[in-house]
Write an enzyme that holds these catalytic residues in place. Structure first.
Site, PDB file in Angstrom:
ATOM      1  N   LYS A  56       0.860  -1.176   0.000  1.00  0.00           N
ATOM      2  CA  LYS A  56       0.000   0.000   0.000  1.00  0.00           C
ATOM      3  C   LYS A  56       0.899   1.229   0.000  1.00  0.00           C
ATOM      4  O   LYS A  56       1.996   1.212   0.553  1.00  0.00           O
ATOM      5  CB  LYS A  56      -0.867  -0.021   1.269  1.00  0.00           C
ATOM      6  N   SER A  58       0.672   5.922  -0.488  1.00  0.00           N
ATOM      7  CA  SER A  58      -0.062   7.132  -0.827  1.00  0.00           C
ATOM      8  C   SER A  58       0.140   7.421  -2.309  1.00  0.00           C
ATOM      9  O   SER A  58       1.255   7.311  -2.825  1.00  0.00           O
ATOM     10  CB  SER A  58       0.457   8.321  -0.014  1.00  0.00           C
ATOM     11  N   THR A 107      -0.972  11.750   0.624  1.00  0.00           N
ATOM     12  CA  THR A 107      -1.853  12.536  -0.232  1.00  0.00           C
ATOM     13  C   THR A 107      -2.430  13.709   0.539  1.00  0.00           C
ATOM     14  O   THR A 107      -2.636  14.794  -0.021  1.00  0.00           O
ATOM     15  CB  THR A 107      -2.972  11.644  -0.791  1.00  0.00           C
ATOM     16  N   ALA A 108      -2.689  13.525   1.830  1.00  0.00           N
ATOM     17  CA  ALA A 108      -3.201  14.612   2.656  1.00  0.00           C
ATOM     18  C   ALA A 108      -2.250  15.799   2.649  1.00  0.00           C
ATOM     19  O   ALA A 108      -2.671  16.960   2.530  1.00  0.00           O
ATOM     20  CB  ALA A 108      -3.421  14.116   4.090  1.00  0.00           C
ATOM     21  N   HIS A 146      -8.220   8.351   7.760  1.00  0.00           N
ATOM     22  CA  HIS A 146      -8.655   7.081   8.349  1.00  0.00           C
ATOM     23  C   HIS A 146      -9.832   7.306   9.307  1.00  0.00           C
ATOM     24  O   HIS A 146     -10.726   8.114   9.032  1.00  0.00           O
ATOM     25  CB  HIS A 146      -7.488   6.387   9.058  1.00  0.00           C
TER      26      HIS A 146
END
Length: 265
Positions: A56, A58, A107-108, A146
């Site tokens: 996983k 971003s 990404t945030a 999240h």
């Protein structure tokens, strides 16, 4: 077949998608993997070091690793109305100067740079600590991802902006948050096997939504079933089964990649 290193986060959307695969609920022989769990920023750093075979990540980190890893068409967290939330203490009105983000490669963080260029300082914090530290006044604001985006109302915090909605208003596209990537030097046959195994695992999860609950709760930060259900519903959708053409357009827009790139880029 050597056990490949698979890294995912312990968040409900990942464990929900991978449950049927890693817990042997699917028929047939499954690709053997050595599974480890990490926070999203740890996942990003390990990819920068080239550690995992499958992971996983971003989407914001994709341009930095695409020489060694390619995107899987399945497993993405991408959609509409699912973006990170920018929050601050209730009643505060001073300019936003110091903002906590869940990692500098997330990404945030990329969205904050893009949408709030006037912010002077972005500070990385573990995603699960951000709401508490903002409430204590350590930062002017913080970006929640999240489970945090569902429970900040329990604290003395208020919403400044939904970064996903701002992205959608600017681009008209869904927001790419997280991807699953695989090493480029693995065989095409193995990459296809992993893509289809994960897709089968996600379909199983959709068809048997409660089968993974014990596994999901064993790793989740928030154990409330309603929070877990909201989390999964928001981040696991048709784009998780396949990015499709619109999904790839969104990825290219976020990562500033050219139109020639596709899911195998």
């Amino acid at each position: 077949m050597r056990h490949k290193k698979l890294h995912i986060s312990p968040c409900p959307n990942d464990t929900f998608m991978f449950d049927a695969w890693v817990n042997g609920r699917l028929e047939g022989e499954l690709p053997p993997v050595e599974l480890s769990y990490f926070d999203i920023e740890e996942l990003n750093h390990l990819l920068l070091e080239g550690v995992p075979d499958i992971s996983k990540c971003s989407y914001a980190i994709w341009p930095l690793i695409r020489d060694r890893y390619e995107l899987l068409d399945s497993g993405s967290a991408l959609g509409r109305g699912n973006g990170p939330l920018l929050v601050r203490r209730k009643g505060e009105s001073s300019p936003l100067r110091r903002v906590a983000v869940p990692g500098m490669h997330t990404t945030a963080c990329a969205l904050m740079r893009r949408l709030y260029p006037e912010v002077e300082e972005l500070q990385p914090r573990l995603f699960s600590e951000i709401a508490e530290t903002v409430e204590r006044g350590e930062y002017d604001a913080g970006v929640l991802i999240h489970e945090g985006r569902f429970v900040y109302g329990r604290r003395r915090l208020e919403l400044v902006a939904d970064l996903g909605l701002k992205w959608e208003a600017e681009t008209g596209l869904p927001l790419p948050l997280g991807a699953i990537v695989i090493r480029r030097d693995l065989s095409a046959e193995y990459k296809h096997l992993i893509t289809e195994t994960l897709r089968r695992s996600i379909r199983y999860a959709f068809d048997h939504p409660t089968a993974s609950r014990d596994y999901v709760k064993a790793h989740a930060r928030e154990l409330d079933d309603e929070v877990i259900d909201k989390h999964i519903a928001l981040f696991v959708n048709d784009y998780s089964l396949s990015l499709g053409e619109e999904g790839m357009r969104a990825v290219r827009r976020l990562c500033d990649l050219g139109e020639e790139n596709d899911a195998g880029c």
